[in-house]
Design a protein around this motif. Structure first.
Motif, PDB file in Angstrom:
ATOM      1  N   ASP A  77      54.519  51.221  15.540  1.00  0.00           N
ATOM      2  CA  ASP A  77      54.294  51.238  14.102  1.00  0.00           C
ATOM      3  C   ASP A  77      54.633  52.578  13.457  1.00  0.00           C
ATOM      4  N   ALA A  78      54.789  53.622  14.245  1.00  0.00           N
ATOM      5  CA  ALA A  78      55.133  54.940  13.703  1.00  0.00           C
ATOM      6  C   ALA A  78      56.629  55.211  13.755  1.00  0.00           C
ATOM      7  N   LEU A  79      57.368  54.401  14.507  1.00  0.00           N
ATOM      8  CA  LEU A  79      58.761  54.731  14.803  1.00  0.00           C
ATOM      9  C   LEU A  79      59.666  54.730  13.571  1.00  0.00           C
ATOM     10  N   ALA A  80      59.625  53.673  12.780  1.00  0.00           N
ATOM     11  CA  ALA A  80      60.548  53.556  11.648  1.00  0.00           C
ATOM     12  C   ALA A  80      60.369  54.702  10.656  1.00  0.00           C
ATOM     13  N   ASP A  81      59.121  55.019  10.317  1.00  0.00           N
ATOM     14  CA  ASP A  81      58.861  56.096   9.368  1.00  0.00           C
ATOM     15  C   ASP A  81      59.288  57.449   9.931  1.00  0.00           C
ATOM     16  N   LEU A  82      59.093  57.636  11.226  1.00  0.00           N
ATOM     17  CA  LEU A  82      59.492  58.892  11.852  1.00  0.00           C
ATOM     18  C   LEU A  82      61.004  59.089  11.763  1.00  0.00           C
ATOM     19  N   VAL A  83      61.761  58.047  12.123  1.00  0.00           N
ATOM     20  CA  VAL A  83      63.225  58.139  12.103  1.00  0.00           C
ATOM     21  C   VAL A  83      63.724  58.375  10.680  1.00  0.00           C
ATOM     22  N   ALA A  84      63.181  57.617   9.731  1.00  0.00           N
ATOM     23  CA  ALA A  84      63.609  57.759   8.340  1.00  0.00           C
ATOM     24  C   ALA A  84      63.228  59.120   7.767  1.00  0.00           C
ATOM     25  N   GLY A  85      62.033  59.586   8.094  1.00  0.00           N
ATOM     26  CA  GLY A  85      61.590  60.872   7.588  1.00  0.00           C
ATOM     27  C   GLY A  85      62.443  62.022   8.103  1.00  0.00           C
ATOM     28  N   LEU A  86      62.805  61.958   9.369  1.00  0.00           N
ATOM     29  CA  LEU A  86      63.676  62.991   9.922  1.00  0.00           C
ATOM     30  C   LEU A  86      65.065  62.942   9.292  1.00  0.00           C
ATOM     31  N   ALA A  87      65.526  61.736   8.963  1.00  0.00           N
ATOM     32  CA  ALA A  87      66.818  61.615   8.287  1.00  0.00           C
ATOM     33  C   ALA A  87      66.765  62.264   6.907  1.00  0.00           C
ATOM     34  N   GLU A  88      65.655  62.081   6.196  1.00  0.00           N
ATOM     35  CA  GLU A  88      65.519  62.645   4.856  1.00  0.00           C
ATOM     36  C   GLU A  88      65.520  64.168   4.874  1.00  0.00           C
ATOM     37  N   THR A  89      65.065  64.746   5.966  1.00  0.00           N
ATOM     38  CA  THR A  89      65.050  66.204   6.073  1.00  0.00           C
ATOM     39  C   THR A  89      66.338  66.747   6.680  1.00  0.00           C
ATOM     40  N   GLY A  90      67.302  65.855   6.991  1.00  0.00           N
ATOM     41  CA  GLY A  90      68.577  66.291   7.556  1.00  0.00           C
ATOM     42  C   GLY A  90      68.482  66.748   8.998  1.00  0.00           C
ATOM     43  N   ALA A  91      67.508  66.216   9.726  1.00  0.00           N
ATOM     44  CA  ALA A  91      67.280  66.679  11.099  1.00  0.00           C
ATOM     45  C   ALA A  91      68.290  66.132  12.106  1.00  0.00           C
ATOM     46  N   TRP A  92      68.766  64.919  11.902  1.00  0.00           N
ATOM     47  CA  TRP A  92      69.675  64.308  12.875  1.00  0.00           C
ATOM     48  C   TRP A  92      71.036  64.988  12.850  1.00  0.00           C
ATOM     49  N   GLY A 355      44.016  54.970  18.856  1.00  0.00           N
ATOM     50  CA  GLY A 355      44.562  56.283  19.146  1.00  0.00           C
ATOM     51  C   GLY A 355      45.456  56.854  18.078  1.00  0.00           C
ATOM     52  N   ILE A 356      45.647  56.153  16.955  1.00  0.00           N
ATOM     53  CA  ILE A 356      46.528  56.633  15.902  1.00  0.00           C
ATOM     54  C   ILE A 356      45.698  57.049  14.705  1.00  0.00           C
ATOM     55  N   GLU A 357      45.854  58.270  14.301  1.00  0.00           N
ATOM     56  CA  GLU A 357      45.160  58.734  13.106  1.00  0.00           C
ATOM     57  C   GLU A 357      45.742  58.043  11.880  1.00  0.00           C
ATOM     58  N   PRO A 358      44.939  57.737  10.871  1.00  0.00           N
ATOM     59  CA  PRO A 358      45.430  56.997   9.709  1.00  0.00           C
ATOM     60  C   PRO A 358      46.642  57.624   9.040  1.00  0.00           C
ATOM     61  N   ASP A 359      46.728  58.938   8.982  1.00  0.00           N
ATOM     62  CA  ASP A 359      47.831  59.597   8.295  1.00  0.00           C
ATOM     63  C   ASP A 359      48.866  60.172   9.248  1.00  0.00           C
ATOM     64  N   ALA A 360      48.724  59.865  10.545  1.00  0.00           N
ATOM     65  CA  ALA A 360      49.644  60.456  11.509  1.00  0.00           C
ATOM     66  C   ALA A 360      50.889  59.603  11.663  1.00  0.00           C
ATOM     67  N   GLY A 361      51.946  60.231  12.098  1.00  0.00           N
ATOM     68  CA  GLY A 361      53.122  59.484  12.497  1.00  0.00           C
ATOM     69  C   GLY A 361      54.071  59.142  11.389  1.00  0.00           C
ATOM     70  N   SER A 362      53.825  59.541  10.169  1.00  0.00           N
ATOM     71  CA  SER A 362      54.725  59.180   9.091  1.00  0.00           C
ATOM     72  C   SER A 362      55.391  60.422   8.518  1.00  0.00           C
ATOM     73  N   LEU A 363      56.718  60.442   8.631  1.00  0.00           N
ATOM     74  CA  LEU A 363      57.480  61.495   7.991  1.00  0.00           C
ATOM     75  C   LEU A 363      58.287  60.914   6.839  1.00  0.00           C
ATOM     76  N   PRO A 374      53.976  63.349  14.566  1.00  0.00           N
ATOM     77  CA  PRO A 374      53.620  61.948  14.773  1.00  0.00           C
ATOM     78  C   PRO A 374      52.680  61.798  15.957  1.00  0.00           C
ATOM     79  N   PRO A 375      51.951  60.723  16.017  1.00  0.00           N
ATOM     80  CA  PRO A 375      51.086  60.489  17.181  1.00  0.00           C
ATOM     81  C   PRO A 375      51.932  60.401  18.433  1.00  0.00           C
ATOM     82  N   ASP A 376      51.393  60.865  19.565  1.00  0.00           N
ATOM     83  CA  ASP A 376      52.209  60.910  20.766  1.00  0.00           C
ATOM     84  C   ASP A 376      51.656  60.043  21.881  1.00  0.00           C
ATOM     85  N   GLU A 377      50.705  59.184  21.560  1.00  0.00           N
ATOM     86  CA  GLU A 377      50.184  58.284  22.578  1.00  0.00           C
ATOM     87  C   GLU A 377      50.924  56.971  22.504  1.00  0.00           C
TER      88      GLU A 377
END
Length: 384
Positions: A77-92, A355-363, A374-377
């Motif tokens: 559930d954290a994956l899509a937001d993480l990938v998109a958030g990193l794209a928005e910051t120009g990380a890839w 194991g996921i904090e409510p606000d964790a994992g979203s970039l 992001p959460p790492d478990e």
């Protein structure tokens, strides 16, 4: 990204959960240096220290910046937001290999990274992880579902083989069903063991695990062998190869012992009332109906015997039970219907993922702060 000898990639591990730390260690063992790892909780930091000693613990953007191969081992559930958030910051980065370990997704979830020029791979190991060095030996021969664009599919297959796994190519649109099948088999097997052990303890068995072990190990081994074409070919069991795991079924449903089934339900209902465990008789009823349907369809049970077992089970208590009873192979003309199919299933989503904090994992839609990761478990049932 620094120059390295041919074929070796600097690996960045995003998520030092049970999956990420182990796979990072395995890639390191195959000669790929791990250049950074993200870890949020103290448990994850300890895991990174144990499995990836000497690897710097960094913020996610820095892990991605340093890596030639980014391993995303975060909850589904954290994956899509993480990938998109990193794209928005120009990380890839162009040419960077981005691998995720989610069973649920193929490479579509990595489109923001691909649009930036990264190479997308979905590699899912079909096993459960303890997050310790014990998992490394279990990776040898472990099946991995590999999904990737055709041009880069060999990269994913090669990575899997380098760490001792066995790659199986899986289409993008098959990932959800594949993952549901693994979760249903592995996760619900654990639930069945827990239910049976609770009932055995109530019956006075001091060591339920030891009591169950030989029976469950033999049943599982027989069922898995019956679903393996290679095993059946070696045994010359053509009939079993058509019917599959249900040929390993034993017990009162398989024998058509309706009286025993009725007694089981009576004692389980009484146990449930005492122990506050209504899920046990409910699961028995649902699975007994499924066993009855599949045994009938496979020709292991006569229509009369199947009907007696259903009568003992009582009227269906839910739409799912009704779907089992009316599945192909269970009606009046069952003998000619072929394998059971079309059994309805229902899924529900709980309020939160453990194991996921409510606000964790979203970039997504925001630039990551230095103190935010992001959460790492990764608790998936490899599978889940």
């Amino acid at each position: 990204m620094s120059d390295r000898r041919p074929g070796r990639l600097g690996v960045g591990v995003v998520g030092a959960g049970r999956v990420g730390a182990v796979l990072g260690n395995a890639l390191r063992g195959a000669g790929h240096p791990v250049v950074g790892v993200s870890a949020v909780s103290q448990e994850s930091r300890d895991r990174a220290d144990a499995l990836l000693p000497g690897v710097p613990v960094l913020q996610v953007p820095e892990v991605v910046r340093r890596a030639e191969l980014v391993l995303l081992a975060v909850p589904d559930d954290a994956l899509a937001d993480l990938v998109a958030g990193l794209a928005e910051t120009g990380a890839w980065q162009v040419g960077q290999i981005v691998v995720h370990t989610s069973g649920r997704y193929g490479t579509q979830v990595l489109m923001p990274a691909r649009a930036a020029g990264a190479i997308p791979l979905a590699l899912h190991p079909a096993m459960t992880f303890t997050g310790t060095s014990l998992d490394l030996a279990r990776l040898v021969g472990c099946p991995f579902a590999v999904t990737a664009p055709a041009a880069v599919l060999p990269i994913g297959q090669a990575l899997v083989m380098e760490i001792g796994g066995e790659p199986t190519v899986l289409d993008e649109d098959a990932r959800a069903l594949y993952h549901a099948a693994l979760a249903h088999g592995a996760n619900h097997l654990v639930v069945l063991v827990a239910q049976a052990a609770q009932a055995l303890a109530a019956a006075g068995v001091a060591d339920p695990g030891r009591m169950l072990a030989p029976l469950l190990e033999a049943a599982l081994d027989g069922a898995l062998r019956a679903e393996s074409p290679g095993e059946l070919a070696a045994l010359g069991d053509a009939a079993g190869s058509r019917a599959g795991a249900i040929t390993a079924l034993t017990g009162p449903v398989r024998r058509g012992d309706a009286g025993t089934v009725a007694q089981h339900l009576a004692v389980l209902d009484a146990f449930a009332a005492r122990a506050g465990a209504p899920d046990v008789p409910a699961a028995y009823r649902a699975l007994a109906r499924a066993a009855d349907a599949r045994a009938l369809s496979a020709g292991l049970l006569s229509q009369d015997a199947a009907a007696r077992v259903l009568d003992a089970l009582g009227p269906p208590s839910s739409a799912a039970d009704a779907a089992v009873e009316t599945a192909p192979g269970t009606g009046p003309d069952a003998a000619d219907d072929g394998p059971v199919g079309g059994v309805a299933s229902r899924t529900s989503h709980g309020p939160a993922v453990a194991g996921i904090e409510p606000d964790a994992g979203s970039l997504h839609s925001k630039r990551p702060r230095e103190d935010e990761q992001p959460p790492d478990e990764h608790d998936d049932q490899h599978d889940d």
